[in-house]
Every structure is written in C-alpha cells, then in structure tokens.
Write a protein that holds these residues in place. Sequence first.
Motif, PDB file in Angstrom:
ATOM      1  N   UNK A  30      -6.784 -77.259 -55.555  1.00 34.64           N
ATOM      2  CA  UNK A  30      -7.863 -76.344 -55.176  1.00 34.64           C
ATOM      3  C   UNK A  30      -8.896 -77.046 -54.312  1.00 34.64           C
ATOM      4  N   UNK A  31      -9.230 -78.284 -54.659  1.00 32.15           N
ATOM      5  CA  UNK A  31     -10.200 -79.039 -53.877  1.00 32.15           C
ATOM      6  C   UNK A  31      -9.658 -79.351 -52.489  1.00 32.15           C
ATOM      7  N   UNK A  32      -8.383 -79.696 -52.425  1.00 32.57           N
ATOM      8  CA  UNK A  32      -7.783 -80.001 -51.125  1.00 32.57           C
ATOM      9  C   UNK A  32      -7.792 -78.774 -50.233  1.00 32.57           C
ATOM     10  N   UNK A  33      -7.504 -77.606 -50.826  1.00 26.99           N
ATOM     11  CA  UNK A  33      -7.541 -76.371 -50.049  1.00 26.99           C
ATOM     12  C   UNK A  33      -8.915 -76.095 -49.485  1.00 26.99           C
ATOM     13  N   UNK A  69     -12.817 -85.849 -53.784  1.00 28.39           N
ATOM     14  CA  UNK A  69     -13.542 -84.594 -53.998  1.00 28.39           C
ATOM     15  C   UNK A  69     -14.843 -84.875 -54.746  1.00 28.39           C
ATOM     16  N   UNK A  70     -15.900 -84.216 -54.332  1.00 26.69           N
ATOM     17  CA  UNK A  70     -17.191 -84.404 -54.976  1.00 26.69           C
ATOM     18  C   UNK A  70     -17.252 -83.585 -56.263  1.00 26.69           C
ATOM     19  N   UNK A  71     -17.491 -84.260 -57.372  1.00 25.34           N
ATOM     20  CA  UNK A  71     -17.520 -83.562 -58.656  1.00 25.34           C
ATOM     21  C   UNK A  71     -18.823 -83.796 -59.416  1.00 25.34           C
ATOM     22  N   UNK A  72     -19.795 -84.452 -58.798  1.00 22.06           N
ATOM     23  CA  UNK A  72     -21.005 -84.808 -59.536  1.00 22.06           C
ATOM     24  C   UNK A  72     -21.800 -83.581 -59.950  1.00 22.06           C
ATOM     25  N   UNK A  73     -21.673 -82.468 -59.232  1.00 20.34           N
ATOM     26  CA  UNK A  73     -22.399 -81.260 -59.610  1.00 20.34           C
ATOM     27  C   UNK A  73     -21.642 -80.430 -60.634  1.00 20.34           C
ATOM     28  N   UNK A  74     -20.435 -80.885 -60.993  1.00 13.96           N
ATOM     29  CA  UNK A  74     -19.609 -80.113 -61.915  1.00 13.96           C
ATOM     30  C   UNK A  74     -19.628 -80.740 -63.296  1.00 13.96           C
ATOM     31  N   UNK A  88     -14.219 -72.962 -60.073  1.00 14.74           N
ATOM     32  CA  UNK A  88     -13.812 -73.024 -58.666  1.00 14.74           C
ATOM     33  C   UNK A  88     -13.281 -71.669 -58.208  1.00 14.74           C
ATOM     34  N   UNK A  89     -12.571 -70.963 -59.081  1.00 14.40           N
ATOM     35  CA  UNK A  89     -12.119 -69.615 -58.737  1.00 14.40           C
ATOM     36  C   UNK A  89     -13.301 -68.683 -58.519  1.00 14.40           C
ATOM     37  N   UNK A  90     -14.320 -68.812 -59.340  1.00 15.01           N
ATOM     38  CA  UNK A  90     -15.501 -67.946 -59.215  1.00 15.01           C
ATOM     39  C   UNK A  90     -16.210 -68.132 -57.889  1.00 15.01           C
ATOM     40  N   UNK A  91     -16.204 -69.369 -57.384  1.00 14.83           N
ATOM     41  CA  UNK A  91     -16.940 -69.672 -56.156  1.00 14.83           C
ATOM     42  C   UNK A  91     -16.033 -69.711 -54.934  1.00 14.83           C
ATOM     43  N   UNK A 111      -3.831 -71.900 -57.224  1.00 21.78           N
ATOM     44  CA  UNK A 111      -3.932 -73.176 -56.516  1.00 21.78           C
ATOM     45  C   UNK A 111      -4.288 -72.971 -55.055  1.00 21.78           C
ATOM     46  N   UNK A 112      -3.815 -71.875 -54.476  1.00 22.73           N
ATOM     47  CA  UNK A 112      -4.080 -71.603 -53.062  1.00 22.73           C
ATOM     48  C   UNK A 112      -5.487 -71.082 -52.818  1.00 22.73           C
ATOM     49  N   UNK A 113      -6.215 -70.692 -53.887  1.00 19.83           N
ATOM     50  CA  UNK A 113      -7.589 -70.249 -53.720  1.00 19.83           C
ATOM     51  C   UNK A 113      -7.880 -68.840 -54.162  1.00 19.83           C
TER      52      UNK A 113
END
Length: 891
Positions: free
Chosen positions: A439-442, A500-505, A650-653, A783-785
């Motif tokens: 998901x992050x790569x997409x 991938x940036x995850x500090x806000x998660x 991630x799906x929500x956003x 996975x595709x978004x």
Amino acid sequence: MAEVCAYISLCKKWCPVWVLLFLFSGRGNAQPTDSLHHYRSHNQLSAWIYAQLQQPAASAAEKSVLLNKAITAAWRQPQTDEEVQAWQDLLINHGYTLLMSGDIVSSTAAYQQAFEWARSHTAVTDESLVLEYILKPLGNNYTRLGDYEQALFIHRKALALAVSLGDKAAMAGTYSNLANTAGTMGQLEQALRYCREGFKAAAPNSAIYGLLLSEAADAAFRLQQQATAADNIRRSIRILERQPAGDKEAAHWLFMAYQQAGDIHIADSVIARQYYQQALQCLYRRQVNRKREQARLYQRLARYYVQLQQPQQALAWADSCAAILLPGKKWATLTEQDMYGEYTLLDMLFMRAAACNQLQQRDAALHAYRLCFATENKLHSQYISHTSKELAVSDSRQRYESAIAAAYQGWIQTRQERYRHAILEFMESSRSQLLWEEMQRGRQQHSGDTLLRRIRLLEQAQVYYQKEALQTGGADSLLQARQQRIAWDLATLRKKLPAAQTDTMSLSFLLKSLPDKHIIRSYFTGATALYTVEAGQHGIRYADRQEVVPGWYDSIRHFRQYYFEEGDKAMVNAPGAYYAAAYRLYTQLFQAHPLPAGITCILMPDGVLNTLPAEALVTKPVCPAAIDRWPFVVKEATISYAYSLRTWQAQRTSAASSKGFSGFFIARQPGGLPDLQGVEEEKRRISPAINNGSWYLNEQATTGNFRQALLQSAVVHISTHAFLKAQQQDAPHIALYDKPFYLFELNGLTTHPAMVVLSACGTGDGRLVSGEGVQSMAHAFIAAGTPAVVAASWNVNDATTPQLMQQYYIGLTTQPNAAIALQRAKLNWLENLDVTDMHKLPYYWAALQYQGDTLALQQGIREKQYRGLYWLALIGILIAAVLAGRIFLKK
C-alpha cells in the motif's frame, strides 16, 4: 592486509609490476598525499585508484570508509580499458571490506554495483574473476539477508558461468551456495539434490566436498534425519580438519562446521558444548578473523545458555556479540535508529530478550524485543521478492509470540497500562507487514519523481511479460530471461527508494483516528495461546489470553471446510450438529467478551481465525426449531474486517473516485465456462437503487471497459467467475467476456474505486499466509489502494445473492456505514417470510463480508440518490407553483 588478497589477481592485467610486488609483499605504507595529487593533476585515474587501494587502515570498517571516499572523490568516469578494470577492482574491494566489517547490507549494495559495472563492460571483464569475486560473495550476501529469490538469481548466473568455463571447482561451490539458499527457503529435498550434484563436481576429500557435506547435514537435520545429519557433519569435519594449515577458506568452513555440529547435537548439551568449544578454539588460534562470523558463534552460545536456563551466561555471550555488531554502544541508550539489517544481530537481540525474561527483567526484555523487531524491519526493507518476504514474516512469528507473552505477563503482574499497550503494539507490528508495504509503495508511485516513474514503467513491462508468459505456457526461454532482467532492474531501483514514513502512524494516533461508534478487536494466534485485545478511540478496553488446547485450531479449519467450503450438504442434512459446533466456537472466542451491540466492531483476525465466519456463529446453547429464530451473531453485532489497524487507516485515507457506478454482469460465459444463472436477476434487482449507473452485460463486459471503470467509478460491481491460485489456475483472475483480467494488472492503475463489490464465488478466499492473512482477490484490491471491498468467502448462492445485493444497495442510499448496510441486508433475508427456513442457514447468506473503510461511500451512491430526490423535489415545487399561479389568476 587481508583485503589486498581479494584484488591481487584482478590487478594482474593492468597493474604495473612494482605495484603487484608491493601489494604481494604486504609491506606497503600509505601513499603520500602528494602522489595522489600528482596522479589526479596528471589525469592518471587508474594509478590514482590503485594508490587508494594501498591506503593502510586499522580495521576493515576504516578501510571501507576510505574506499567509499575514493569512489565519491573520482573526478571523472573511467575511459580506457585499464581504468575500467581499476574501477572494477575498487568496487570489489569496497564490497569485500564492508563484508569483513560486518556491514552486510552496504556490502551487498557495493557488490551489486560491481556486478552491474561488469555487465556493462563485458569486453574488459574476466569472466572467471566475475564468478569468484563478484557473483559468489553477492549471492552469499543475498542469502544471509534472506533475499532468497535474488540469491537464486545470482547463483544460477554463477552456475551457468562456471559450466561455460568448465570450472568444476566453481560448479561445486555454486551448488553449495544453491543448497544453502534452498535450505534456508525450507526446500530441503531440493537442497539435498543440489548437494548430490555438487558431489559429482567436487574432488573427494577436497575442502569444497567437506562444505557440501555440511550443507547436506543441515538439510538432513531439518528433515529430522538425525543419524544422517550426524554422520554427514562428522565426515565434513574430518575432511576439513585434514586441509592444509594455510587454507583460510577451509579453516573458515571448519569453524562453521563445528558450530553446525553443536546445533545438530543440541539435545545433548555436553556434546554440543564440545563442538562449540572447538569453534572457540579456532578463534583463539586465530584461524578465523572474520568479525561477523565471531559474532555468530557468540550468538549461538547465548542461545545455548538460554536453552539451559542459565540467563547470566547467556547475557555475557550476547554482550560479546554486541561488542562486535554494535561497537561502543551501551544497552541502556540503544535506540531503534542504531539497528541495521543483520540476521546475527536479530538473533542476538532475541536471545537477550529471552535471557532478560528468564531473569524477570520485563522492561529490559521488551526493550530488546523492540530493537529486535526494528532490526527485522531493516532486513525486510532489503528484500525484493515476495517469496522471501513471506518466509521472513513467517519466521518472525515465534519472536512476536514471545514478546506478546512477556508484555501480557507484565500486565498481569503490575496492571500497568503500558504493558497492554505493548501487547497491541506487538500484535500490530506482527500482522500484514507485506500488505502495508504494498500500500505504501502504491502511494509513493503516484508522485512524479523520476525514479518512481522509471519503476512504474518497469512494473508495467513486468505486467505485460507476465501476461505473455501465461499465454505461451511459460515455455519461452527468451521471455523468461526478459522477466528475470526486469525483476533484477526493479530490485535495483526499489532499493533506492526511501523507507515509508510511519512516524505519524503511532498506535495512539491510529486508535484516536477511529470513527465514532467503532472499535477494533485484534487477535494473535500463538502456538500455545490465543491473545485478544479490544480498543477504541479512548484506548484499550481489555486484553485477554486463552490457552490453546491441542487440536483447537484444527477444529476451526474443519468447521470452515466441512460446513462451508464443501457446499451446503453438511449444514442442510444436520442443522443441529452445525448449531452445536457454531455455539462451541462462539463460547471459545466471544463468550467471555461478547461483541458489543450498537457499535461497529472491526475484527482483525489472525492465523486460522481469518477463515472463520463470525456472523454465522450462535450465542445461546439451546437451538430453536425455526432457523430464523437462531441467535446468530449477525443479529447482535455489526462486523467489518481489516488486515491491521494501520492498513485500515491507510484505506480510510486512500484517494479514490467518489462518484459513479459501474456494474459487470456476465451470465453467458465464453470459453466453455458454465453459465451463471443468477447474474441477470442480480442486475435487475439492484438497478433501481442506482441512478445513472453504467451497466455492462455479457459482451459489453470487456477488460477495456473494466479497466476504465476501475479508474473512474466510485463503485465497481463484478458478477462473474473468478479464479484463484489455490484453484490451480495459472494466475488469479476475473473472467471477463473477452479475456481474463489478471490481478497483477491492478499494479498499473493510478486511481481506484472507493468500493469494489466482488459478487463472485470465493473472492474473499485464498491462500492463508502466516502473519499476513488470506491472500484473496479482496486482498489484491486492498493492496492496490481500494478503500473498501465486499467479497465472498465461499461459493455464493444464485437465489440468495441477488436479493442480498438488492437490499445492500438500497441500504447504501440511506446508511453512511456500509458495514451496517450489509448487516441489514442479511437481517432482511432472515426476516423475509418468502424465504424458506432452510435457506436461512448461514451457508446461504454469510459468505459476503465487508473489508475496509466502513465510511468509504459517504459520497457516491448516496449523493446520486439525494441528487435524484433533489430534482424530484424541485420539479414538485415548480408544479405546485404553476398550479398555485393558475388558481390565483382564476380568482
């Protein structure tokens, strides 16, 4: 200097004679700075490079820094053949010194750079030197990192080169590497086959023959062939002990064989200790000077003493290992940023955590676990192939179970909230790591970065070649070579992407982001216990642990298979037996903590629980005569599913189309597939609930229209045949009218629907991957978004599905929570007096499950419906105004 040896033979073609003698003598001093300036000022690049190679250093790590500076300080690109070769030597030595210093990740990158350089300058490069000094260490590095597909790619290249050169020793060595890689991947029989091929190429009683015996011993040991393993490792040690004293490679293999013998005899602590002591003697006699291999032995000794329940000695050996891998660092101040990708470091941290647990030092243990998982994540970021990543995730399960158990014990003993938080933290980290990465790569690749555009083009080419391979049956060798080349290029480029940036998660952030009236219930299926955590916006509501009795997980598998996967016969013939089994599972999973009513519960199952239809369970022990009176869970709770909390967020956003409906209905199937009887009825029933939808029936349901719909519509509804890998198909795909739509084609899409409804058999079912969940069609769309997916976990029923879909879409016009809309559709089915009692069994209505953002369609269908109502109301007002005007004129 030890590192000089690796490039002496490489220099022979181009180095001046005095340089060769100087290097070979081992008496070199630093090149004066003015000499380097002289070579630079006279534009003598090759002389400048070899002068840099002669710079002395106190350690391999220091030398690697010097060589890296030389690579970046070069004032121009090599031009002559001599300069090309010199540059090759510089890259190889950089990789070697990094390997000797223990920096396996940077070493791999350096060797990969050397490999690419050699491939682009084949006219100059000596193939035998590429084989020995690039392919061999590069393949071994990938194996150490756990990136097995990449390792196999390199080893096969090396084998082909060795065969073409007729070099039997190189062939035997490569077979050893292949055996090691196959064994690490769990392909033990294949590893033994590689060893047998290696025996044919190796000279009896040679060092490489001894190495192959140790590889065979490892495979036999893991196949639980203890006697064969012990015999092979004994023969290996006997051969390696007879090698000449100056053979450093044989000494290294003997050092490793002693350790392996200790592992094989670990059940007998006395014999195991003797072999580990012999390995230590190799260090004391300075027969082995590789720091990384020393660290591995110290880690093994830490593990040995943990198994003996002697934690203080285990910690002492772990400290010795850390002194090599984390020089100058103190345990109390170590952070996750100090970690790097190294398996020995990973294992050492895990052993340290285990020793701290034995000493009841809970906080120290949790700190070590967190560092362990940070190291693991650094390793995962280096993997490219999906197979390697899946194996790594599966391998981490035991470590996560130990961490969760330690945190739970801390909670029971202290009732301090931070321990419950740690339980959920470890649960969340353990699940769906690969889905999260996809998901992050997409998301990354939607940007306009040049590197990302290049990756995107290669991925599109990969999709094209995958489709070509499916059409040709995979027999085209040229096509296979192109696929391998693209896979390698993708591997190279993806490693250049930032993490991938995850500090806000953070976990607290994720929980606070839950919508009102939503909670999560997360599970971890350990080997000895089932852990459950429920949490909402305001934090953790409870944490629980249940002992797992032998056979319980198997009973869940049997329940799913017997009553759902094998058709409706078992449930129809014995509904009472189904009721008893469903209630038994309910008591085990939910009786202590029933699912709350009036709240959407997002279930995050784990392991075999991914296959369990929770809505189909019953909550009371007494079975009513009428099935519509059964106390199904669906009557009491709204259930949605998610792979993890962070993937759900991630799906929500996720950016998705907010307007439009496209429906694909294929009743008459081409290509000999059976017709689907309920498809046209499904279209007829749901169309009144949709305003201005796009409808594609039979011949109109083409892959071109489908791809366009995925790019432009808020909702895409699919009612056709679907095929999964588990069904022995070439590749998972949706059967559209003109040709299949393969799921890997989703990688080429730039935008996605807010919701995909997969009204087809088994679209929510698939291969169960440890730590990742079910790899279904729904998983591929997520996975595709895609923010939300409705999919069927088993074969849908032609009579039931059209009515369920009708009620679902009607519900979406007024209900913002799509999970509630699906729940109400099922309740309407159970309450419908026209439905026979037998068809109210859960086999018929429980297959469709909701996954993802429950509020994905706050705009879209509802907006369209409201727009239609708005125009109707406006027309009504205008008519009323006209009538009122006429009445007024008459007066």
